[in-house]
Design a protein around this motif. Structure first.
Motif, PDB file in Angstrom:
ATOM      1  N   SER A   4       0.716  -1.193   0.109  1.00  0.00           N
ATOM      2  CA  SER A   4      -0.061  -0.134  -0.002  1.00  0.00           C
ATOM      3  C   SER A   4       0.853   1.407  -0.048  1.00  0.00           C
ATOM      4  N   TRP A   5       1.805   1.263   0.587  1.00  0.00           N
ATOM      5  CA  TRP A   5       2.734   2.501   0.845  1.00  0.00           C
ATOM      6  C   TRP A   5       3.560   2.618  -0.577  1.00  0.00           C
ATOM      7  N   ARG A   6       3.623   1.632  -1.231  1.00  0.00           N
ATOM      8  CA  ARG A   6       4.439   1.561  -2.631  1.00  0.00           C
ATOM      9  C   ARG A   6       3.589   2.243  -3.731  1.00  0.00           C
ATOM     10  N   VAL A   7       2.478   1.900  -3.519  1.00  0.00           N
ATOM     11  CA  VAL A   7       1.518   2.574  -4.328  1.00  0.00           C
ATOM     12  C   VAL A   7       1.377   4.137  -4.251  1.00  0.00           C
ATOM     13  N   ASN A   8       1.261   4.449  -2.816  1.00  0.00           N
ATOM     14  CA  ASN A   8       1.238   5.844  -2.677  1.00  0.00           C
ATOM     15  C   ASN A   8       2.353   6.589  -3.051  1.00  0.00           C
ATOM     16  N   VAL A   9       3.615   6.092  -2.833  1.00  0.00           N
ATOM     17  CA  VAL A   9       4.926   6.479  -3.123  1.00  0.00           C
ATOM     18  C   VAL A   9       4.694   6.878  -4.802  1.00  0.00           C
ATOM     19  N   PHE A  10       4.186   5.845  -5.198  1.00  0.00           N
ATOM     20  CA  PHE A  10       4.342   5.881  -7.014  1.00  0.00           C
ATOM     21  C   PHE A  10       3.259   7.068  -7.230  1.00  0.00           C
ATOM     22  N   LEU A  11       2.163   7.431  -6.467  1.00  0.00           N
ATOM     23  CA  LEU A  11       1.243   8.376  -6.748  1.00  0.00           C
ATOM     24  C   LEU A  11       2.014   9.815  -6.472  1.00  0.00           C
ATOM     25  N   GLY A  12       2.624   9.739  -5.333  1.00  0.00           N
ATOM     26  CA  GLY A  12       3.151  11.071  -4.881  1.00  0.00           C
ATOM     27  C   GLY A  12       4.507  11.542  -5.949  1.00  0.00           C
ATOM     28  N   PHE A  44       0.218  11.734  -1.883  1.00  0.00           N
ATOM     29  CA  PHE A  44       0.861  10.712  -1.064  1.00  0.00           C
ATOM     30  C   PHE A  44      -0.409  10.322   0.169  1.00  0.00           C
ATOM     31  N   ILE A  45      -0.873  11.415   0.748  1.00  0.00           N
ATOM     32  CA  ILE A  45      -1.928  11.307   1.876  1.00  0.00           C
ATOM     33  C   ILE A  45      -3.369  10.841   1.009  1.00  0.00           C
ATOM     34  N   LEU A  46      -3.688  11.351  -0.047  1.00  0.00           N
ATOM     35  CA  LEU A  46      -4.759  11.505  -0.814  1.00  0.00           C
ATOM     36  C   LEU A  46      -4.934   9.720  -1.095  1.00  0.00           C
ATOM     37  N   GLY A  47      -3.700   9.262  -1.674  1.00  0.00           N
ATOM     38  CA  GLY A  47      -3.539   7.979  -1.913  1.00  0.00           C
ATOM     39  C   GLY A  47      -4.245   6.912  -0.660  1.00  0.00           C
ATOM     40  N   PHE A  48      -3.727   7.335   0.345  1.00  0.00           N
ATOM     41  CA  PHE A  48      -4.214   6.587   1.590  1.00  0.00           C
ATOM     42  C   PHE A  48      -5.790   6.646   1.986  1.00  0.00           C
ATOM     43  N   VAL A  49      -5.951   8.074   1.892  1.00  0.00           N
ATOM     44  CA  VAL A  49      -7.713   8.269   2.006  1.00  0.00           C
ATOM     45  C   VAL A  49      -8.486   7.342   1.048  1.00  0.00           C
ATOM     46  N   ILE A  50      -7.969   7.665  -0.121  1.00  0.00           N
ATOM     47  CA  ILE A  50      -9.075   6.887  -1.119  1.00  0.00           C
ATOM     48  C   ILE A  50      -8.956   5.575  -1.221  1.00  0.00           C
ATOM     49  N   ARG A  51      -7.840   4.927  -0.714  1.00  0.00           N
ATOM     50  CA  ARG A  51      -7.743   3.604  -0.737  1.00  0.00           C
ATOM     51  C   ARG A  51      -8.585   2.897   0.668  1.00  0.00           C
ATOM     52  N   PHE A  52      -8.546   3.923   1.664  1.00  0.00           N
ATOM     53  CA  PHE A  52      -9.250   3.344   2.841  1.00  0.00           C
ATOM     54  C   PHE A  52     -10.702   3.528   2.518  1.00  0.00           C
ATOM     55  N   VAL A  53     -11.206   4.481   1.732  1.00  0.00           N
ATOM     56  CA  VAL A  53     -12.714   4.350   1.441  1.00  0.00           C
ATOM     57  C   VAL A  53     -13.179   3.398   0.702  1.00  0.00           C
ATOM     58  N   ILE A  54     -12.279   3.023  -0.314  1.00  0.00           N
ATOM     59  CA  ILE A  54     -12.599   1.935  -1.328  1.00  0.00           C
ATOM     60  C   ILE A  54     -12.565   0.637  -0.415  1.00  0.00           C
ATOM     61  N   HIS A  55     -11.642   0.574   0.334  1.00  0.00           N
ATOM     62  CA  HIS A  55     -11.668  -0.406   1.188  1.00  0.00           C
ATOM     63  C   HIS A  55     -12.926  -0.792   1.987  1.00  0.00           C
ATOM     64  N   GLN A  56     -13.316   0.370   2.352  1.00  0.00           N
ATOM     65  CA  GLN A  56     -14.549   0.163   3.510  1.00  0.00           C
ATOM     66  C   GLN A  56     -15.630  -0.282   2.707  1.00  0.00           C
ATOM     67  N   LEU A  57     -15.934   0.323   1.413  1.00  0.00           N
ATOM     68  CA  LEU A  57     -17.188   0.116   0.549  1.00  0.00           C
ATOM     69  C   LEU A  57     -16.928  -1.123   0.074  1.00  0.00           C
ATOM     70  N   VAL A  58     -15.795  -1.667  -0.452  1.00  0.00           N
ATOM     71  CA  VAL A  58     -15.742  -2.996  -0.850  1.00  0.00           C
ATOM     72  C   VAL A  58     -15.923  -4.151   0.403  1.00  0.00           C
TER      73      VAL A  58
END
Length: 129
Positions: A4-12, A44-58
């Protein structure tokens, strides 16, 4: 969630690179670097937030799906059980053992003793006579 942090680093890093390249055209390199750093932090921070929201919905949909499947399975099992019980009841009701002497003698008391329901005893008596 090891990646998860690697994806966020890539986005950042992608936000950093694009922000620096487009900002470098009109600004000094220091201002471009500053804005690129801000872009990196935001993405980087938005990546965590968006992934958290998607995880909750799924996960919520998965729980609802599992509940729906389990309730359907319970309903199917209940229907199968009811069908089995109905079959067993029909088999039990369709066959009544009678002693042969009660049939041949036509004795009402003996027939009414065999049947627990008086209506069944009357039906047997009416068929005999």
């Amino acid at each position: 969630m090891a990646a998860s942090w690697r994806v966020n680093v890539f986005l950042g890093l992608s936000a950093f690179l694009f922000t620096y390249l487009f900002s470098n055209v009109n600004n000094t390199w220091q201002m471009s670097l500053f804005r690129a750093g801000i872009g990196f932090l935001i993405f980087f921070i938005l990546g965590f937030v968006i992934r958290f929201v998607i995880h909750q919905l799924v996960s919520r949909k998965n729980v609802q799906l599992v509940d729906k499947q389990s309730s359907e399975e319970k309903a199917i099992q209940k229907q199968a059980k009811n069908i089995h019980n109905d079959k067993a009841l029909n088999d039990d009701v369709s066959f009544q053992s009678l002693p042969l002497n009660a049939l041949h003698d036509g004795d009402i008391n003996t027939i009414s003793d065999i049947f627990s329901d008086p209506a069944e005893a009357r039906n047997v008596h009416n068929q005999e006579g």
